[in-house]
Design an enzyme around this catalytic site. Structure first.
Site, PDB file in Angstrom:
ATOM      1  N   TYR A 147       0.853  -1.192   0.000  1.00  0.00           N
ATOM      2  CA  TYR A 147       0.000   0.000   0.000  1.00  0.00           C
ATOM      3  C   TYR A 147       0.885   1.238   0.000  1.00  0.00           C
ATOM      4  O   TYR A 147       1.901   1.273   0.699  1.00  0.00           O
ATOM      5  CB  TYR A 147      -0.878   0.020   1.254  1.00  0.00           C
ATOM      6  CG  TYR A 147      -1.630   1.331   1.440  1.00  0.00           C
ATOM      7  CD1 TYR A 147      -2.907   1.504   0.924  1.00  0.00           C
ATOM      8  CD2 TYR A 147      -1.037   2.401   2.106  1.00  0.00           C
ATOM      9  CE1 TYR A 147      -3.573   2.707   1.067  1.00  0.00           C
ATOM     10  CE2 TYR A 147      -1.698   3.605   2.254  1.00  0.00           C
ATOM     11  CZ  TYR A 147      -2.974   3.750   1.733  1.00  0.00           C
ATOM     12  OH  TYR A 147      -3.630   4.934   1.864  1.00  0.00           O
ATOM     13  N   GLU A 194      -3.505   7.620  -3.960  1.00  0.00           N
ATOM     14  CA  GLU A 194      -3.512   6.389  -3.168  1.00  0.00           C
ATOM     15  C   GLU A 194      -3.392   5.209  -4.111  1.00  0.00           C
ATOM     16  O   GLU A 194      -4.253   5.007  -4.971  1.00  0.00           O
ATOM     17  CB  GLU A 194      -4.802   6.295  -2.344  1.00  0.00           C
ATOM     18  CG  GLU A 194      -4.804   5.105  -1.411  1.00  0.00           C
ATOM     19  CD  GLU A 194      -6.062   5.043  -0.552  1.00  0.00           C
ATOM     20  OE1 GLU A 194      -7.182   5.201  -1.093  1.00  0.00           O
ATOM     21  OE2 GLU A 194      -5.925   4.837   0.669  1.00  0.00           O
TER      22      GLU A 194
END
Lengths: 396, 292
Positions: free
Chosen positions: A118, A206
């Site tokens: 991530y 993101e």
């Protein structure tokens, strides 16, 4: 401003971030064409078919499928296009899918195992600096990771005077447990990602997951991007990426009138000057036994035109049983606002629900008189408490 | 005393000749603020509203002794204007401009670090010390000289609090709107620290909203260091998660920046939190009375 995954990836590519080969399409036939083209370039045997809506959680909602053949590409594109996709971010009403992104499958077999990470870039409001937030736990809901395993989330703050430094990208790659080719690829990836964030004036990039492929490439497998509305004037090409079909029609209409509107699910509409007072007014409605049907900031100038636009937008919602107009007249005079309300009321015509008008500030007494004498079914108030009491009366 | 601005402030208006600058500068002058001139690059040497116009802040400071600046410059050029003021030695910069790109403010924030300057805003109503100086866009007439310091993230909601305090017969020492953007120069905490030190301020009103940690930071400091009663309100109990409510800063992100979470922290730190924004003035009066 939110943009689609494929648009975010186009920005990433501009700045040298590696992304899978892909094309966005609007029909199953085009999906097959695109899949063939991608195979020519990438030599892949699988494809991802991904719904393009402005919300996360698409995979769980059935909006992302891996196709093993061109027939499957077609079938999945057919299934997903036009579907109402419901995810934890769309609300129960879901969002219709108008476009799908066809991409090269990137979870192919090879010398190593694919691994997901991530990574996001955003502003740390406490320090006024940008940070890169990253985790070994990719492909999962990051809020859940933050709650269960907060020690697996790392943060790297960037000093704006010197920008991102090599020791920082090394630290990130080490913390993600990488070595060899993948390590080098990751340091390049981070530099390019940060560059994309800075140069596009984004408020969020993101990437979840960042994928290490079986042959040690680092790719942005997904992209959730928010751009800073205040900086769009510097990026006319990005401003064109706005997709109004993703937004609430009432909110789009409000924007055209320079109103700031957000639809909620209550029974009392409101129209207020100033965002803070608007939120406080919503709270007052709740405390008085109602539920706010919207947030609506009419800005500094509450005149007949803006009030009329506000009335029309609020009245579209059949659940609205009353409207509270709350204007604190500072430099704008209350008697003018009152005249505007009366004009707007008459111009809209046939308003079946009670309207409460609270005007305070310059010439508030004159404003109240004007409303009271208008003969309209409008309640007037001066203090906030009086307005709250009237809401209570009307709601019960 | 009072904080940040007073009758001795020599105020410079940046973006003086534009429509916003002109309108609000004339309101400020009418209120009695000591406006010494303005800056509009390229219009130096002219006279506007009977005051001199300068090309640079440096020249304006040299010739007028200005020590406070108010920025009405359009968003694309506002960050530059703030840095110009700081470079010229202005000690209090009040930025009214709404819509400055966040990336510009990251630079400004860094530029102002370690400089002896208070920057208030951007995207704020400004600062007023009633009866002495109004530096901003707030309606002057609702204010009354007194002993309550008010700090708030919003514009009209601040006016609401001011009006209630005035009607409660108390009056204000200074009112500061800190602004609603993600990056601001003066936090609620900084403003509260100034009020705690100001001998004229007897009580403080703190108005927060959803998003960020500013209220919690201020509350935690108050618990350890507070010497004066603080009444608080947080707007946005009914705001939905993840939506932008007008102010870019007002997005509920983590679980600690909801209105409910902030209210809880503030209460735990001894702040008198009101549930309804209609009770701010009443509560301040009660609290002051109890303390006497």
């Amino acid at each position: 401003m939110n943009i689609h995954e494929y648009q975010g990836k186009a920005i990433l590519r501009q700045f040298g971030v590696a992304i899978p080969q892909g094309t966005v399409v609007k029909s199953p036939d085009k999906a097959v064409e695109a899949a063939k083209e991608i195979r020519k370039k990438a030599g892949n045997n699988t494809w991802a078919v991904k719904a393009q809506i402005h919300a996360g959680g698409r995979g769980k909602g059935g909006g992302v499928k891996i196709a093993q053949s061109l027939d499957e590409v077609k079938q999945y594109a057919k299934d997903i296009l036009g579907m109402i996709l419901v995810t934890h971010q769309t609300g129960p009403e879901g969002k219709i899918v108008n476009q799908v992104l066809i991409e090269q499958g990137v979870y192919y077999p090879g010398p190593g195992e694919p691994k997901e990470f991530y990574m996001s870039v955003l502003l740390n409001r406490d320090t006024g600096r940008n940070i890169i937030m990253y985790s070994t736990e990719g492909g999962m809901d990051i809020e859940a990771v933050a709650e269960k395993t907060p020690h697996l989330i790392f943060k790297e703050e960037i000093d704006p005077k010197v920008g991102i430094q090599p020791f920082q990208t090394r630290k990130i790659a080490f913390n993600l447990g990488l070595s060899g080719k993948a390590f080098k690829e990751m340091t390049k990836f981070v530099v390019a990602l940060y560059k994309a964030y800075l140069n596009s004036d984004a408020s969020l990039f993101e990437i979840n997951p960042v994928l290490k492929t079986s042959d040690d490439l680092i790719l942005a497998a997904d992209a959730k991007v928010k751009l800073d509305d205040n900086a769009l004037y510097r990026h006319p090409d990005y401003a064109e990426m706005r997709d109004i079909t993703e937004e609430d029609p009432a909110e789009v209409e409000a924007t055209q009138h320079d109103l700031n509107f957000i639809k909620l699910n209550g029974n009392v509409g409101c129209m207020v000057n100033g965002a803070g007072l608007a939120m406080a007014t919503m709270d007052i409605i709740k405390l008085s036994g109602g539920n706010p049907a919207n947030f609506l900031d009419v800005g500094g100038t509450a005149n007949a035109e803006t009030v009329e636009a506000g009335f029309r937008i609020i009245l579209k919602d059949p659940n609205v049983k009353a409207i509270l107009i709350n204007i604190f007249g500072g430099i704008v005079r209350c008697d003018r606002v009152a005249q505007g309300v009366v004009d707007a009321y008459n111009s809209v015509g046939d308003i079946q629900i009670p309207v409460i008008v609270r005007l305070q500030g310059t010439n508030d007494e004159e404003g109240k008189k004007l409303i009271d004498k208008s003969g309209l079914k409008v309640f007037s108030a001066i203090s906030l408490q009086e307005a709250a009491d009237l809401v209570k009366q009307v709601v019960n | 005393m009072s904080i940040l601005v007073n009758k001795d402030s020599k105020v410079l208006v940046q973006g003086f000749t534009g429509s916003e600058g002109t309108f609000h500068a004339s309101q400020m002058i009418e209120y009695g603020t000591h406006v010494v001139g303005g800056v509009t690059p390229g219009k130096g040497g002219q006279t506007h509203l009977d005051k001199p116009v300068f090309n640079t802040v440096e020249e304006a400071v040299r010739k007028t002794g200005a020590n406070v600046s108010v920025v009405f410059v359009p968003p694309a050029f506002a960050a530059d204007a703030i840095m110009e003021a700081a470079d010229a030695g202005i000690k209090v910069i009040i930025t009214i401009t709404e819509g400055i790109p966040t990336s510009d403010m990251v630079k400004v924030n860094e530029y102002l670090k370690n400089k002896d300057v208070h920057m208030v805003g951007p995207n704020c109503p400004g600062v007023i010390t009633p009866g002495e100086a109004k530096v901003g866009i707030m309606p002057g007439f609702i204010h009354k000289k007194g002993s309550i310091g008010i700090v708030s993230r919003s514009g009209t909601l601040t006016y609401e609090a001011v009006d209630q305090i005035t009607k409660a017969g108390l009056g204000q020492s200074t009112c500061i709107g800190v602004g609603g953007d993600p990056i601001i120069g003066t936090s609620i905490l900084k403003a509260i620290q100034l009020f705690m030190k100001d001998p004229e301020t007897e009580g403080i009103i703190m108005i927060g909203e959803i998003g960020g940690n500013m209220e919690a930071d201020a509350a935690n400091w108050i618990r350890e260091n507070g010497t004066k009663p603080v009444v608080g309100f947080v707007a946005g109990m009914t705001a939905p998660k993840g939506r932008r409510m007008g102010h870019a800063g007002a997005i509920i992100g983590g679980k600690d920046d909801t209105a409910a979470a902030k209210i809880k922290i503030m209460q735990e730190c001894g702040i008198h939190v009101v549930e309804s924004p209609a009770d701010i003035g009443k509560r301040m009066k009660e609290v002051l009375y109890q303390n006497k």
